[in-house]
Enzyme design. Structure first.
Site, mmCIF file in Angstrom:
data_model
loop_
_atom_site.group_PDB
_atom_site.id
_atom_site.type_symbol
_atom_site.label_atom_id
_atom_site.label_comp_id
_atom_site.label_asym_id
_atom_site.label_seq_id
_atom_site.Cartn_x
_atom_site.Cartn_y
_atom_site.Cartn_z
ATOM 1 N N HIS A 216 -1.879 2.114 7.636
ATOM 2 C CA HIS A 216 -1.106 3.255 7.143
ATOM 3 C C HIS A 216 -0.344 3.877 8.310
ATOM 4 O O HIS A 216 -0.915 4.084 9.382
ATOM 5 C CB HIS A 216 -2.057 4.278 6.511
ATOM 6 C CG HIS A 216 -1.320 5.470 5.996
ATOM 7 N ND1 HIS A 216 -0.628 5.448 4.796
ATOM 8 C CD2 HIS A 216 -1.113 6.696 6.528
ATOM 9 C CE1 HIS A 216 -0.042 6.625 4.613
ATOM 10 N NE2 HIS A 216 -0.320 7.392 5.641
ATOM 11 N N ILE B 282 -2.310 0.910 -5.842
ATOM 12 C CA ILE B 282 -3.648 1.455 -5.582
ATOM 13 C C ILE B 282 -4.666 0.530 -6.232
ATOM 14 O O ILE B 282 -4.506 0.121 -7.385
ATOM 15 C CB ILE B 282 -3.755 2.890 -6.132
ATOM 16 C CG1 ILE B 282 -2.852 3.801 -5.307
ATOM 17 C CG2 ILE B 282 -5.203 3.374 -6.099
ATOM 18 C CD1 ILE B 282 -2.703 5.192 -5.856
HETATM 19 C C1 GRF Z 1 4.088 -0.502 7.168
HETATM 20 O O1 GRF Z 1 4.737 0.594 7.710
HETATM 21 C C2 GRF Z 1 2.667 -0.160 6.817
HETATM 22 O O2 GRF Z 1 2.125 0.800 7.683
HETATM 23 C C3 GRF Z 1 2.784 0.403 5.428
HETATM 24 O O3 GRF Z 1 3.793 -0.338 4.818
HETATM 25 C C4 GRF Z 1 4.656 -0.875 5.804
HETATM 26 C C5 GRF Z 1 4.681 -2.345 5.586
HETATM 27 O O4 GRF Z 1 5.622 -3.021 6.353
HETATM 28 N N1 GRF Z 1 1.506 0.346 4.750
HETATM 29 P P1 GRF Z 1 5.703 -4.599 6.317
HETATM 30 O O5 GRF Z 1 5.901 -5.003 4.846
HETATM 31 O O6 GRF Z 1 4.414 -5.147 6.860
HETATM 32 O O7 GRF Z 1 6.885 -4.975 7.157
#
Ligand code: GRF
Length: 213
Positions: free
Chosen positions: A112, A95
């Site tokens: 997200h 955060i």
């Molecule tokens: C994704 O599902 C994103 O929505 C979330 O964390 C995950 C990251 O995946 N915030 P990656 O590391 O980009 O493969």
């Protein structure tokens, strides 16, 4: 116009980082990833940066302990060193404090895996399944001091299927993340995003909009 210099922050696998880097390489986004900062030594995002030829730095948050601001100052220094005009959070699992956010007002994008404001927090997919949602999806928003609560730039709905596991649903959402995040970055770097309070106005002229839902 100068190309926007992007700083990506990642903690894990880095597939969203890669999707943006590839869109840039294909010429779909006129910007450059100036640096990837990863806070987890050994994370997949680092290997991807190496393969993609993107400059990267590992800033492990662990030695900073509870001193979040000291960690963020180190990240900020990296961003400033690379003259970053847009910060992209791509699976960044820390955060950010008001201190860091103030350094890049309306210049930090986050993704997200839910249709916010439903299911914020670290388990967007799991929480949507547990709640029995029939539709979930993804949200790309500007980061502010709330948890996953900043002004929404783009959303994409994804159906929940009967018998979905967390992994299956996450994979289906992820496919769309890889379409939508590069698109959001493109909209930003082309100056098509205008923020008015909580509402983000997007200029879609001449751009193909993704299918709804
Ligand atoms: C994704 O599902 C994103 O929505 C979330 O964390 C995950 C990251 O995946 N915030 P990656 O590391 O980009 O493969």
């Amino acid at each position: 116009m100068d190309r926007v210099r992007i700083g990506v922050l990642a903690s894990g696998r880095g597939s969203n980082f890669q999707s943006i880097a590839e869109a840039i390489r294909k010429g779909a986004i006129h910007a450059d990833i100036a640096v990837l900062v990863c806070n987890v030594p050994g994370a997949g995002a680092i290997d991807r940066a190496q393969d993609l030829g993107v400059p990267f730095v590992v800033i492990d948050h662990a030695p900073y302990g509870k001193d979040r601001e000291a960690f963020e100052r180190a990240v900020e220094a990296e961003m400033k060193k690379h003259d970053v005009g847009l910060v992209v959070l791509a699976g960044f699992m820390r955060i950010l404090s008001p201190y860091f956010l103030r350094q890049f007002p309306h210049r930090i994008l986050n993704i997200h895996p839910s249709l916010l404001p439903a299911f914020p927090g670290a388990h967007g997919i799991r929480d949507a399944l547990a709640h029995g949602a029939k539709v979930t999806g993804l949200t790309i928003h500007l980061a502010d001091e709330s948890l996953d609560g900043g002004p929404i730039v783009l959303q994409k709905a994804v159906s929940v299927h009967e018998g979905d596991s967390e992994e299956k649903l996450a994979a289906r959402v992820l496919e769309w993340e890889h379409v939508m995040y590069p698109l959001a970055v493109k909209l930003f770097v082309e100056g098509r995003i205008k923020v008015e309070g909580r509402r983000v106005h997007v200029d879609w002229s001449g751009i193909e909009r993704p299918p709804v839902p």
